[in-house]
Scaffold this motif. Structure first.
Motif, PDB file in Angstrom:
ATOM      1  N   ASP A   1      34.931  14.627  -7.140  1.00  0.00           N
ATOM      2  CA  ASP A   1      35.802  13.492  -7.743  1.00  0.00           C
ATOM      3  C   ASP A   1      36.240  14.188  -9.344  1.00  0.00           C
ATOM      4  O   ASP A   1      35.667  14.832  -9.836  1.00  0.00           O
ATOM      5  CB  ASP A   1      34.819  12.369  -8.173  1.00  0.00           C
ATOM      6  CG  ASP A   1      34.279  11.568  -6.572  1.00  0.00           C
ATOM      7  OD1 ASP A   1      35.249  11.553  -6.013  1.00  0.00           O
ATOM      8  OD2 ASP A   1      33.241  11.206  -6.658  1.00  0.00           O
TER       9      ASP A   1
ATOM     10  N   GLU B   1      37.144  13.116 -12.909  1.00  0.00           N
ATOM     11  CA  GLU B   1      36.779  11.739 -13.603  1.00  0.00           C
ATOM     12  C   GLU B   1      38.097  11.620 -14.542  1.00  0.00           C
ATOM     13  O   GLU B   1      38.463  10.591 -14.872  1.00  0.00           O
ATOM     14  CB  GLU B   1      35.671  12.327 -14.578  1.00  0.00           C
ATOM     15  CG  GLU B   1      35.406  11.039 -15.732  1.00  0.00           C
ATOM     16  CD  GLU B   1      34.221  11.445 -16.505  1.00  0.00           C
ATOM     17  OE1 GLU B   1      34.112  11.063 -17.616  1.00  0.00           O
ATOM     18  OE2 GLU B   1      33.281  11.842 -16.071  1.00  0.00           O
ATOM     19  N   ASP B   2      38.945  12.716 -15.158  1.00  0.00           N
ATOM     20  CA  ASP B   2      40.233  12.646 -15.644  1.00  0.00           C
ATOM     21  C   ASP B   2      40.976  13.580 -15.436  1.00  0.00           C
ATOM     22  O   ASP B   2      40.735  14.767 -15.054  1.00  0.00           O
ATOM     23  CB  ASP B   2      39.675  12.772 -17.248  1.00  0.00           C
ATOM     24  CG  ASP B   2      40.914  12.289 -18.193  1.00  0.00           C
ATOM     25  OD1 ASP B   2      41.789  11.582 -17.843  1.00  0.00           O
ATOM     26  OD2 ASP B   2      40.805  12.860 -19.279  1.00  0.00           O
TER      27      ASP B   2
END
Length: 110
Positions: free
Chosen positions: A103, A105-106
């Motif tokens: 994943d 996050e940003d």
């Protein structure tokens, strides 16, 4: 957003990168080394939307599927004198890929 790390054999780099580029994936290539045969690898970093992860993985699988190769491993002999050593060819599986999906996050593209 997901980040895919795909570690592939150097031999498969062109085919995989071309196929992913045709499907409009953005790719960053890193040279890497490792594994049983100590051959060059390429690590691809692919940032993509979550719904396209499966498409990217299927493309990688199609372009660098596993296959058999005959190789001769030379024995390690310490010292400077080489001795007569018999080597045996072995069948090893090459190709394939190691894939990690993480994943993000940003994400910012500047």
């Amino acid at each position: 957003m997901k980040l895919i790390f795909a570690i592939i054999r150097y031999d498969n780099e062109d085919e995989v990168v071309n196929a992913l580029t045709q499907k409009r994936f953005s790719i960053t290539k890193l040279s890497s080394t490792g594994g049983f045969l100590r051959k060059g690898n390429t690590t691809l970093m692919i940032g993509t939307e979550e719904e396209r992860v499966k498409e990217a993985i299927e493309t990688i699988k199609k372009e660098c599927g596993a296959r058999q190769k005959i190789t001769i491993n030379m024995p390690y002999i310490s010292g400077s004198a080489m001795m007569n050593c018999a080597t045996m060819p072995m069948n090893v599986e090459v190709g394939g890929a190691t894939i990690f999906v993480i994943d993000v996050e940003d994400y910012e593209k500047i």
